[in-house]
Design a protein around this motif. Structure first.
Motif, PDB file in Angstrom:
ATOM      1  N   PHE A  50      30.900 -25.456-139.614  1.00 26.33           N
ATOM      2  CA  PHE A  50      30.935 -26.663-140.439  1.00 26.33           C
ATOM      3  C   PHE A  50      30.830 -27.939-139.609  1.00 26.33           C
ATOM      4  O   PHE A  50      31.271 -29.011-140.030  1.00 26.33           O
ATOM      5  CB  PHE A  50      32.185 -26.669-141.341  1.00 26.33           C
ATOM      6  CG  PHE A  50      31.838 -26.456-142.778  1.00 26.33           C
ATOM      7  CD1 PHE A  50      31.234 -25.274-143.186  1.00 26.33           C
ATOM      8  CD2 PHE A  50      32.070 -27.443-143.722  1.00 26.33           C
ATOM      9  CE1 PHE A  50      30.867 -25.079-144.511  1.00 26.33           C
ATOM     10  CE2 PHE A  50      31.708 -27.261-145.055  1.00 26.33           C
ATOM     11  CZ  PHE A  50      31.117 -26.081-145.444  1.00 26.33           C
ATOM     12  N   ALA A 389      35.495 -26.497-138.039  1.00 24.58           N
ATOM     13  CA  ALA A 389      35.263 -27.927-138.207  1.00 24.58           C
ATOM     14  C   ALA A 389      36.075 -28.646-137.149  1.00 24.58           C
ATOM     15  O   ALA A 389      36.934 -28.050-136.495  1.00 24.58           O
ATOM     16  CB  ALA A 389      35.678 -28.380-139.603  1.00 24.58           C
ATOM     17  N   PHE A 399      32.891 -32.589-142.295  1.00 19.42           N
ATOM     18  CA  PHE A 399      32.324 -31.323-142.763  1.00 19.42           C
ATOM     19  C   PHE A 399      30.808 -31.452-142.818  1.00 19.42           C
ATOM     20  O   PHE A 399      30.278 -32.177-143.665  1.00 19.42           O
ATOM     21  CB  PHE A 399      32.876 -30.968-144.144  1.00 19.42           C
ATOM     22  CG  PHE A 399      34.325 -30.522-144.124  1.00 19.42           C
ATOM     23  CD1 PHE A 399      34.735 -29.454-143.334  1.00 19.42           C
ATOM     24  CD2 PHE A 399      35.272 -31.156-144.904  1.00 19.42           C
ATOM     25  CE1 PHE A 399      36.063 -29.032-143.331  1.00 19.42           C
ATOM     26  CE2 PHE A 399      36.606 -30.739-144.906  1.00 19.42           C
ATOM     27  CZ  PHE A 399      36.996 -29.669-144.111  1.00 19.42           C
TER      28      PHE A 399
END
Ligand code: PLP
Length: 426
Positions: A50, A389, A399
């Protein structure tokens, strides 16, 4: 232990700690394979990516078309330097200038180099075309900008961690508040020595700050009125990330190119990097029309690797993938789903304050003090739950998955994010 032995994650981390400079603070995960939206660690655990290498891997990890182009070119001719011509660079320059709607392209390697290139072009244009007295040119930049790490670029950063003890700094930059047209107008009116305004269409590193509707177009108009170049740093926002081919998407026939564009503003100088290669190779570029680019003459500027045949072949393939797979439309559509789902979630959860972004460049704001470790701790939990992330400035989690994601995968990711945050305990 030889370097050919497969390392455990612990061993890989220990090696970097001992032998590598400590200029990053990575999440403790060691990646050894990537494909599409997925990456695998050294022990074979699979994750959703992400971050997409800060939006360099928009086309997904190891996209077969991009890798084929790279491998085929690598087997044929890798580097000539610009002392000679090569038979791929011109093709790439034609392709990219037609796609983005500019007369010319200047090829570099990293984003920071392309930003430096744009600044040099703008200064030279100011002296030779606009007629500013030598050494007097000024360039307007925004607070909380991120444009890279060279000495000149950090000179106009206001991140103390990026700046401190790297002085003396390069002069000639005026800093104004981002998303503030009045400040821009005042500064433009304050001096006749202004060459350019350098701006990120969305401030990515600062925490995904999306400016007010119409800001960029109005800023461009103000610049035009004062004969000041509008420079868009689209290193992170470009190449379909925000749901359009460019976040500033201008006269580039978006519809024809299958991008869900809402034309807003065309930069005088456009800076690209990161996903220009789909993350396969360092490729960056500066685009401008002849009236600006022609101030650069032989010997003025260059790079040994800039415009090498591998980079040219890779960039053509990477841009073709964006059009073929309609990545801008996909980012636009999935981005709306993501923000809707997360916005609903913030209503029910008080650890997350809000969600913001455009296309698949989004961030959530954590409801805690800026210097707490909550965002980092949540990223550690997300990692355990199979999603990678990274926190950015001020308790914000960015994100930005690869744009080749499908809706089923996105819903799976949203479920992981909601579950992780719901279960999170400080
Ligand atoms: C990443 C980035 C850069 C710098 O690119 P490098 O390849 O790391 O030098 C410049 N501008 C913006 C907006 C970026 O996000």
């Amino acid at each position: 232990m030889t370097v050919l032995n497969k390392l455990t994650s612990r061993e890989a981390i220990d090696l970097e700690d001992k032998y590598g400079a400590h200029n990053y603070h990575p999440l403790p995960v060691v990646l050894s394979k990537g494909e599409g939206v997925y990456v695998w660690d050294a022990e074979g655990k699979k994750y959703y990516d992400f971050l997409s290498a800060y939006s360099a891997v928009n086309q997904g990890h190891c996209h077969p078309k991009i890798i084929d182009a790279m491998v085929n070119q690598a087997k044929t001719l890798t580097l000539t330097s610009r002392a000679f011509y090569n038979d791929v660079l011109g093709k790439y320059e034609k392709f990219a200038t037609e796609l983005f709607g500019f007369d010319k392209l200047l090829p570099m390697n990293t984003g920071a180099e392309a930003v430096e290139t744009a600044l040099k072009i703008a200064r030279k244009w100011a002296y030779e075309v606009k007629g500013i007295d030598e050494n007097k040119a000024e360039i307007i930049v925004c607070e909380n900008n991120f444009h890279g790490r060279t000495t000149t670029i950090i000179s106009f950063s206001n991140d103390p961690v990026a700046r401190k003890n790297f002085g003396p700094y390069t002069k000639g930059f005026l800093k104004i508040e981002y998303d503030n047209l009045e400040a821009l107008q005042k500064t433009l009116e304050s001096s006749t020595n202004i060459a350019a305004f350098l701006v990120e269409p969305i401030q990515g590193e600062a925490g995904v700050y999306v400016p007010s509707e119409g800001y960029l177009a109005a800023a461009k108009e103000l610049c035009a009125k004062h004969n000041v170049l509008f420079i868009a740093d689209e290193v992170q926002t470009g190449i379909a990330r925000t749901g359009r081919l460019l976040a500033t998407c201008g006269n580039c026939s978006c519809e024809e190119k299958n991008c869900s564009g809402r034309p807003e503003v065309k930069a005088d100088i456009l800076i690209l990097g990161k996903a220009l290669s789909g993350g396969a190779y360092p490729v960056s570029a500066v685009l401008a029309n002849d009236g600006i680019m022609n101030v650069i003459q032989p010997g003025n500027h260059g790079s040994t690797f800039g415009g090498n045949p591998i980079s040219a072949a890779v960039a053509i393939a990477a841009l073709e993938v964006v059009a073929d797979e309609k990545l801008a439309q996909n980012a636009d559509r999935l981005g709306n789903v993501f923000r809707k789902e997360l916005a609903d979630f913030t209503e029910t959860n008080n650890l997350v304050k809000s969600v913001r972004g455009k296309g698949l460049l989004n961030a959530i704001l954590i409801n805690d003090t800026e210097d707490s470790s909550t965002a980092w701790d949540i990223c550690m939990k997300l990692k355990e739950n199979g999603l990678l992330a990274k926190p950015t400035h001020g308790n914000i989690i960015r994100f930005a998955p690869p744009l080749v994601m499908n809706e089923t995968q996105l819903m799976d990711c949203i479920a992981i994010i909601k579950k992780t945050i719901s279960e999170f305990k400080k």
